[in-house]
Design an enzyme around this catalytic site. Structure first.
Site, mmCIF file in Angstrom:
data_model
loop_
_atom_site.group_PDB
_atom_site.id
_atom_site.type_symbol
_atom_site.label_atom_id
_atom_site.label_comp_id
_atom_site.label_asym_id
_atom_site.label_seq_id
_atom_site.Cartn_x
_atom_site.Cartn_y
_atom_site.Cartn_z
ATOM 1 N N CYS A 100 0.843 -1.214 0.095
ATOM 2 C CA CYS A 100 0.086 0.121 -0.094
ATOM 3 C C CYS A 100 0.946 1.305 0.206
ATOM 4 O O CYS A 100 1.676 1.481 0.944
ATOM 5 C CB CYS A 100 -0.775 0.078 1.108
ATOM 6 S SG CYS A 100 -1.928 1.340 1.240
ATOM 7 N N GLN A 156 3.666 -22.840 3.808
ATOM 8 C CA GLN A 156 4.420 -23.479 5.152
ATOM 9 C C GLN A 156 4.268 -22.390 6.062
ATOM 10 O O GLN A 156 4.328 -21.521 5.636
ATOM 11 C CB GLN A 156 5.678 -23.761 4.956
ATOM 12 C CG GLN A 156 6.670 -24.453 5.972
ATOM 13 C CD GLN A 156 7.321 -23.410 7.001
ATOM 14 O OE1 GLN A 156 7.555 -22.469 6.550
ATOM 15 N NE2 GLN A 156 7.304 -23.559 8.183
ATOM 16 N N HIS A 205 -8.301 3.063 2.885
ATOM 17 C CA HIS A 205 -9.266 2.809 1.683
ATOM 18 C C HIS A 205 -8.980 1.485 1.317
ATOM 19 O O HIS A 205 -8.253 0.593 1.803
ATOM 20 C CB HIS A 205 -8.681 3.560 0.582
ATOM 21 C CG HIS A 205 -7.262 3.470 0.201
ATOM 22 N ND1 HIS A 205 -6.037 3.619 0.726
ATOM 23 C CD2 HIS A 205 -6.843 2.577 -1.243
ATOM 24 C CE1 HIS A 205 -5.142 3.101 -0.042
ATOM 25 N NE2 HIS A 205 -5.470 2.432 -1.153
#
Length: 395
Positions: free
Chosen positions: A196, A362, A202
């Site tokens: 981001c 994993q 948002h």
């Protein structure tokens, strides 16, 4: 999906014997016998778990948490984010890259993504001349939804009514775009660690003319389970987790939050309605209120875990829409996935590389251990708790 072949299955070594004369197959069988004699403990012994929703397996290796960490350490997050920045394209009144000016919104704000991955008028690639070189048309729309006019808040710091407004906007955009497209993907990437680039609260909404891969797997798995057992897979799964309580993090009148038995990410959670619901627009007002409350509690716990603004990617999955809306999708159960990367601290994350990219997923602590840690955390945000202490000290 069939269980994978175990490493202990007989292997033909061309009749070769070890230097001490032991038969490799006999040596392997003896090793397996020793392993079977030990008492299995999920928190100590590696094992694989099946994900019936996406038809895949995950390797659980909780003993690896004992190893010292000498890998990458992420930089500390910014301590403060300005509440309003006129140069931030997501802020009210700001000018975006395409020259459009945002309205002075005071709640949620939905607009077309200025750099969409999907467009509604892309041409068709046409027929392929070979089965190994297939391409098909991909059309759609991409939107951005701001949760709040302030840049310095996140969902756990918003009020329950403010979160409820976000939920209503999610349901509305699902209904609008779902009238035309078979899949509407709502997702939030929170934090720079999850890619981001803008701290303003948002999410994104991508509607596509096709069912994405994960949606197709969930469609097949839920349909197969419903055919065999006569009820939705995730509805029965939620009931079982509520009874067992090993991986349950939060429960309310209408919702469950749990670390799934097959979780891949360290503190991954699954958000489930307690009744049969196929899509977001079907939620009742009471369910939406309750969802806002339990989301705030979950995300507060996430932030409290390492006392940081907890990064994650999350998204909603519901029954296909578009022309398929009227189809019988009773095998689907609405749900949200939360995938947070943090493993040991605010600066040490789980990397999905190497074995995960080339073999299978994993994880380094059991889902039960993760759920226990999340359950124990307070539901008051650490930032608010610190402010209360500071206020009390001054008084």
């Amino acid at each position: 999906m069939d269980s994978p072949t175990w490493a202990g299955d007989p292997v033909n070594l061309g009749g070769l014997m070890s230097q001490n004369g032991d038969d490799p197959e006999q040596r392997q069988q003896a090793s397996e016998a020793d392993a079977m004699a030990a008492t299995f403990r999920a928190s100590e012994h590696q094992h694989i778990r099946y994900n019936p929703l996406q038809d895949e397996w995950v390797l659980v290796s909780a003993h690896r948490m004992k190893r010292p960490w000498q890998g990458q350490v992420e930089p500390q997050l910014l301590k403060t984010v300005p509440r309003y920045d006129p140069l931030n394209p997501l802020c009210p009144g700001a000018t975006r890259a395409n020259g459009e000016v945002n309205p002075h919104y005071d709640s949620t704000f939905l607009f077309d993504n200025d750099f969409p991955a999907l467009q509604p008028d892309a041409p068709d690639p046409g027929p392929s001349d070979h089965p190994l070189f297939r391409a098909e048309a991909a059309r759609g729309v991409c939107k951005v939804m701001c949760f709040h006019p302030w840049s310095d808040v996140t969902l756990p710091l918003m009020s329950v009514p403010e979160i409820r407004a976000v939920i209503d906007a999610w349901a509305s955009v699902t209904e609008d775009l779902g009238a035309q497209y078979p899949w509407v993907q709502i997702f939030e990437n929170k934090g720079a660690m999850m890619g981001c680039s803008n701290p303003h609260p948002h999410c994104q909404v991508w509607a596509s003319s096709f069912l994405p891969d994960i949606a197709q797997r969930e469609e097949r798995s839920q349909q197969n389970y419903h055919s065999q057992h006569g009820e939705p897979l995730l509805l029965e799964y939620g009931r079982q987790e509520l009874l067992r309580k090993e991986r349950l993090v939060l429960s309310s009148e209408h919702w469950l939050v749990l670390v799934p038995f097959w979780a891949v990410w360290p503190f991954q959670t699954l958000l489930l309605p307690r009744r049969h619901v196929r899509r977001l627009p079907e939620l009742t007002p009471a369910e939406r209120d309750d969802l806002a409350s339990i989301m705030k509690k979950l995300l507060t716990k996430y932030d409290n875990l390492f006392e940081t603004s907890f990064p994650y990617s999350m998204g909603w999955h519901g029954a296909p829409t578009g022309l398929k809306t009227g189809a019988a999708y009773d095998h689907w159960q609405l749900h949200a996935h939360y995938y947070p990367p943090l493993l040991r601290s605010a600066t040490v994350r789980k990397f999905m590389v190497g074995y995960e990219m080339l073999a299978q997923a994993q994880r380094d602590l059991t889902p039960e251990q993760a759920a226990e840690r999340l359950r124990a955390l307070p539901e008051v945000h650490y930032c608010l708790a610190k402010k209360d202490k500071e206020t009390a000290a001054v008084a």
